[in-house]
Scaffold this active site. Structure first.
Site, PDB file in Angstrom:
ATOM      1  N   GLY A  25       9.339  -7.099  -0.909  1.00  0.00           N
ATOM      2  CA  GLY A  25       7.907  -6.860  -0.794  1.00  0.00           C
ATOM      3  C   GLY A  25       7.628  -5.439  -0.365  1.00  0.00           C
ATOM      4  O   GLY A  25       8.490  -4.568  -0.453  1.00  0.00           O
ATOM      5  N   ASN A  26       6.428  -5.203   0.115  1.00  0.00           N
ATOM      6  CA  ASN A  26       6.057  -3.881   0.618  1.00  0.00           C
ATOM      7  C   ASN A  26       5.056  -4.030   1.757  1.00  0.00           C
ATOM      8  O   ASN A  26       4.717  -5.145   2.151  1.00  0.00           O
ATOM      9  CB  ASN A  26       5.507  -3.000  -0.512  1.00  0.00           C
ATOM     10  CG  ASN A  26       4.316  -3.631  -1.209  1.00  0.00           C
ATOM     11  OD1 ASN A  26       3.275  -3.877  -0.597  1.00  0.00           O
ATOM     12  ND2 ASN A  26       4.464  -3.915  -2.503  1.00  0.00           N
ATOM     13  N   HIS A  27       4.573  -2.904   2.270  1.00  0.00           N
ATOM     14  CA  HIS A  27       3.755  -2.912   3.483  1.00  0.00           C
ATOM     15  C   HIS A  27       2.248  -3.026   3.231  1.00  0.00           C
ATOM     16  O   HIS A  27       1.455  -2.871   4.165  1.00  0.00           O
ATOM     17  CB  HIS A  27       4.021  -1.638   4.297  1.00  0.00           C
ATOM     18  CG  HIS A  27       5.439  -1.501   4.767  1.00  0.00           C
ATOM     19  ND1 HIS A  27       6.011  -2.383   5.670  1.00  0.00           N
ATOM     20  CD2 HIS A  27       6.403  -0.593   4.461  1.00  0.00           C
ATOM     21  CE1 HIS A  27       7.248  -2.015   5.905  1.00  0.00           C
ATOM     22  NE2 HIS A  27       7.526  -0.942   5.178  1.00  0.00           N
ATOM     23  N   ALA A  93      -0.613  -3.567  -4.546  1.00  0.00           N
ATOM     24  CA  ALA A  93       0.675  -2.865  -4.594  1.00  0.00           C
ATOM     25  C   ALA A  93       1.704  -3.848  -5.150  1.00  0.00           C
ATOM     26  O   ALA A  93       2.407  -4.530  -4.413  1.00  0.00           O
ATOM     27  CB  ALA A  93       1.071  -2.390  -3.205  1.00  0.00           C
TER      28      ALA A  93
END
Length: 220
Positions: A25-27, A93
């Site tokens: 995943g990402n932030h 995102a």
């Protein structure tokens, strides 16, 4: 301009599972996409908000919120609504890659190293852009660390977008995990830079810029 319009917005990250416990995943928090959805609803637009995993909530009679987990799920939800919406804003995102295989049970820690084979995820904006009509308006987001303007302009053309909102991770207070953002809006013939602002204010700047560009395109 937005009153009575139907708008598709993506927000937040996507999580691509390795096994039932772990994911790639990402932030992203989804704050920018949710701020845009709220502002558009306040202006009378009917908003279809497709959100990846996020702690945010938004209750408004004109906002229809769909929760998804993966890029494939987000694409499926967007593809269903894209033909009937006037404005697309791809603020999520989305993970560029996903594991080729997802384990059905938790991967146990054994060897000192572990290799994962990744494959490309669906490019939601690019795929939908192939079907975009001339009466529809599409906005993409670009979060960059190098060659920011060059990469943003590339997305503008490759994905059939009318506008790209560029963030640079080089700017303090911009990007993930902040309540503020600093953007540059890239269009076919112009580049507009903005100061660091609260994301609600940034959302308003984006919408004002959309109004100008969309009105120009409608006159052609």
């Amino acid at each position: 301009m937005f009153s009575g319009k139907k708008v598709l917005i993506t927000a937040g990250p996507t999580y691509e599972p390795l096994d039932p416990v772990r994911f790639i995943g990402n932030h992203s928090t989804g704050k920018m996409g949710f701020a845009l959805a709220r502002k558009l609803a306040e202006e009378g637009a009917e908003v279809y908000l497709v959100a990846g995993p996020t702690a945010l909530t938004l209750k408004h009679p004109l906002v229809h919120l769909t929760h998804v987990m993966t890029a494939d799920e987000m694409y499926a939800a967007c593809a269903q609504k894209a033909p009937e919406t006037d404005l697309w804003i791809f603020a999520a995102a989305v993970a560029d890659y996903k594991p080729k295989d997802t384990a059905t049970s938790k991967i146990k820690k054994t060897d000192a190293s572990f290799t994962i084979e990744l494959v490309k995820n669906v490019d939601i904006a690019a795929n939908l852009g192939k079907e975009k009509r001339t009466d529809q308006f599409a906005v993409g987001f670009a979060l960059e660390t190098d060659q920011e303007l060059e990469n943003a302009r590339g997305k503008l053309h490759k994905k059939n977008l009318d506008m790209v909102v560029l963030n640079s991770l080089r700017d303090p207070g911009a990007g993930f995990k902040h309540d503020t953002n600093k953007i540059t809006i890239v269009k076919a013939n112009t580049v507009e830079g903005y100061n660091l602002k609260a994301k609600d204010e940034v959302a308003q700047d984006i919408l004002e810029s959309i109004k100008v560009e969309w009105a120009c395109l409608q006159k052609k």
